[in-house]
Design a protein around this motif. Structure first.
Motif, PDB file in Angstrom:
ATOM      1  N   TYR A 211       0.840  -1.189   0.000  1.00 27.59           N
ATOM      2  CA  TYR A 211       0.000   0.000   0.000  1.00 27.59           C
ATOM      3  C   TYR A 211       0.880   1.245   0.000  1.00 27.59           C
ATOM      4  O   TYR A 211       1.992   1.229   0.532  1.00 27.59           O
ATOM      5  N   THR A 212       0.356   2.334  -0.563  1.00 33.65           N
ATOM      6  CA  THR A 212       1.031   3.627  -0.530  1.00 33.65           C
ATOM      7  C   THR A 212       0.037   4.666  -0.061  1.00 33.65           C
ATOM      8  O   THR A 212      -1.127   4.661  -0.482  1.00 33.65           O
ATOM      9  N   THR A 213       0.478   5.556   0.820  1.00 32.78           N
ATOM     10  CA  THR A 213      -0.366   6.644   1.305  1.00 32.78           C
ATOM     11  C   THR A 213       0.499   7.875   1.522  1.00 32.78           C
ATOM     12  O   THR A 213       1.724   7.774   1.630  1.00 32.78           O
ATOM     13  N   THR A 214      -0.147   9.022   1.582  1.00 36.94           N
ATOM     14  CA  THR A 214       0.548  10.283   1.817  1.00 36.94           C
ATOM     15  C   THR A 214       0.305  10.728   3.255  1.00 36.94           C
ATOM     16  O   THR A 214      -0.837  10.728   3.728  1.00 36.94           O
ATOM     17  N   ILE A 215       1.378  11.114   3.931  1.00 34.16           N
ATOM     18  CA  ILE A 215       1.302  11.634   5.293  1.00 34.16           C
ATOM     19  C   ILE A 215       1.544  13.139   5.227  1.00 34.16           C
ATOM     20  O   ILE A 215       2.569  13.586   4.706  1.00 34.16           O
ATOM     21  N   ALA A 216       0.607  13.925   5.740  1.00 36.71           N
ATOM     22  CA  ALA A 216       0.814  15.373   5.846  1.00 36.71           C
ATOM     23  C   ALA A 216       1.832  15.630   6.950  1.00 36.71           C
ATOM     24  O   ALA A 216       1.802  14.983   8.008  1.00 36.71           O
ATOM     25  N   THR A 217       2.754  16.575   6.720  1.00 40.20           N
ATOM     26  CA  THR A 217       3.809  16.853   7.700  1.00 40.20           C
ATOM     27  C   THR A 217       3.805  18.325   8.097  1.00 40.20           C
ATOM     28  O   THR A 217       3.380  19.192   7.335  1.00 40.20           O
ATOM     29  N   THR A 218       4.304  18.579   9.299  1.00 37.24           N
ATOM     30  CA  THR A 218       4.397  19.945   9.812  1.00 37.24           C
ATOM     31  C   THR A 218       5.725  20.599   9.466  1.00 37.24           C
ATOM     32  O   THR A 218       5.884  21.804   9.615  1.00 37.24           O
ATOM     33  N   GLU A 219       6.696  19.792   9.039  1.00 33.98           N
ATOM     34  CA  GLU A 219       7.998  20.270   8.572  1.00 33.98           C
ATOM     35  C   GLU A 219       8.602  19.178   7.709  1.00 33.98           C
ATOM     36  O   GLU A 219       8.021  18.104   7.552  1.00 33.98           O
ATOM     37  N   LEU A 220       9.758  19.434   7.151  1.00 38.60           N
ATOM     38  CA  LEU A 220      10.387  18.474   6.251  1.00 38.60           C
ATOM     39  C   LEU A 220      10.678  17.152   6.967  1.00 38.60           C
ATOM     40  O   LEU A 220      11.334  17.125   8.002  1.00 38.60           O
ATOM     41  N   ALA A 221      10.175  16.068   6.393  1.00 41.92           N
ATOM     42  CA  ALA A 221      10.461  14.725   6.907  1.00 41.92           C
ATOM     43  C   ALA A 221      11.645  14.167   6.132  1.00 41.92           C
ATOM     44  O   ALA A 221      11.857  14.505   4.971  1.00 41.92           O
ATOM     45  N   VAL A 222      12.412  13.309   6.799  1.00 39.99           N
ATOM     46  CA  VAL A 222      13.531  12.643   6.126  1.00 39.99           C
ATOM     47  C   VAL A 222      13.279  11.153   5.967  1.00 39.99           C
ATOM     48  O   VAL A 222      14.038  10.466   5.288  1.00 39.99           O
ATOM     49  N   THR A 223      12.211  10.659   6.585  1.00 39.67           N
ATOM     50  CA  THR A 223      11.844   9.251   6.446  1.00 39.67           C
ATOM     51  C   THR A 223      10.394   9.061   6.856  1.00 39.67           C
ATOM     52  O   THR A 223       9.783   9.940   7.468  1.00 39.67           O
ATOM     53  N   ALA A 224       9.856   7.903   6.537  1.00 42.22           N
ATOM     54  CA  ALA A 224       8.521   7.519   6.963  1.00 42.22           C
ATOM     55  C   ALA A 224       8.569   6.034   7.326  1.00 42.22           C
ATOM     56  O   ALA A 224       9.258   5.260   6.655  1.00 42.22           O
ATOM     57  N   VAL A 225       7.867   5.670   8.396  1.00 42.83           N
ATOM     58  CA  VAL A 225       7.924   4.294   8.898  1.00 42.83           C
ATOM     59  C   VAL A 225       6.537   3.830   9.318  1.00 42.83           C
ATOM     60  O   VAL A 225       5.651   4.638   9.611  1.00 42.83           O
ATOM     61  N   VAL A 226       6.376   2.517   9.367  1.00 47.38           N
ATOM     62  CA  VAL A 226       5.177   1.907   9.930  1.00 47.38           C
ATOM     63  C   VAL A 226       5.401   1.796  11.436  1.00 47.38           C
ATOM     64  O   VAL A 226       6.374   1.177  11.882  1.00 47.38           O
ATOM     65  N   ASP A 227       4.537   2.437  12.222  1.00 46.76           N
ATOM     66  CA  ASP A 227       4.652   2.335  13.675  1.00 46.76           C
ATOM     67  C   ASP A 227       4.060   1.011  14.152  1.00 46.76           C
ATOM     68  O   ASP A 227       4.699   0.278  14.884  1.00 46.76           O
ATOM     69  N   GLU A 228       2.817   0.710  13.712  1.00 49.06           N
ATOM     70  CA  GLU A 228       2.179  -0.553  14.086  1.00 49.06           C
ATOM     71  C   GLU A 228       0.973  -0.816  13.209  1.00 49.06           C
ATOM     72  O   GLU A 228       0.419   0.094  12.612  1.00 49.06           O
ATOM     73  N   CYS A 229       0.596  -2.074  13.144  1.00 49.50           N
ATOM     74  CA  CYS A 229      -0.642  -2.494  12.495  1.00 49.50           C
ATOM     75  C   CYS A 229      -1.367  -3.408  13.479  1.00 49.50           C
ATOM     76  O   CYS A 229      -0.754  -4.330  14.035  1.00 49.50           O
ATOM     77  N   VAL A 230      -2.653  -3.133  13.716  1.00 45.46           N
ATOM     78  CA  VAL A 230      -3.426  -3.917  14.675  1.00 45.46           C
ATOM     79  C   VAL A 230      -4.754  -4.343  14.071  1.00 45.46           C
ATOM     80  O   VAL A 230      -5.332  -3.630  13.239  1.00 45.46           O
ATOM     81  N   LEU A 231      -5.212  -5.510  14.481  1.00 48.40           N
ATOM     82  CA  LEU A 231      -6.523  -6.004  14.045  1.00 48.40           C
ATOM     83  C   LEU A 231      -7.628  -5.148  14.633  1.00 48.40           C
ATOM     84  O   LEU A 231      -7.546  -4.727  15.785  1.00 48.40           O
ATOM     85  N   VAL A 232      -8.667  -4.915  13.844  1.00 54.31           N
ATOM     86  CA  VAL A 232      -9.853  -4.195  14.312  1.00 54.31           C
ATOM     87  C   VAL A 232     -10.876  -5.248  14.720  1.00 54.31           C
ATOM     88  O   VAL A 232     -11.117  -6.191  13.980  1.00 54.31           O
ATOM     89  N   ASP A 233     -11.440  -5.088  15.897  1.00 60.56           N
ATOM     90  CA  ASP A 233     -12.428  -6.057  16.381  1.00 60.56           C
ATOM     91  C   ASP A 233     -13.723  -5.974  15.624  1.00 60.56           C
ATOM     92  O   ASP A 233     -14.148  -5.023  15.126  1.00 60.56           O
TER      93      ASP A 233
END
Length: 115
Positions: A93-115
């Protein structure tokens, strides 16, 4: 109690302890969801695209939290991405993250199942 009996009891106790830890760690409560960074593309000081892989049961819905980080690894943007049931158990998957200043990387923090 003979020495042989004592050794056998000790081995059995250690085996039960190890199996108990393994069951708690990898048993029915263990997550079957995995999110992994694949790549990112900085679009400027206001956005970064992240591409990531998600593995999950086909019929499940997960929410992945992705983060944009600056040069000090401080979070400068975050987004939750909901991924519903799919034909395959792993997809990219690809998505865009809005940032408050210049980012130098993007990472997956976590993925969790939805009940």
């Amino acid at each position: 109690m003979s020495r042989t009996t004592q050794v056998r009891l000790a081995v059995a106790a250690v085996t039960v302890a190890v199996l108990s830890i393994a069951w708690v760690t990898m048993g029915p409560t263990a997550s079957t969801v995995r999110g992994k960074d694949f790549g990112y593309s900085v679009k400027g000081p206001e956005a970064v695209d992240i591409t990531f892989d998600v593995a999950k049961p086909k019929d499940s819905t997960v929410v992945c939290t992705v983060e944009a980080l600056n040069e000090n690894y401080a979070q400068v943007g975050t987004k939750e991405v909901t991924i519903g049931p799919a034909e395959v158990s792993e997809a990219r998957y690809t998505t865009t993250i809005a940032t408050t200043e210049l980012a130098v990387t993007a990472v997956v923090d976590e993925c969790v199942l939805v009940d």
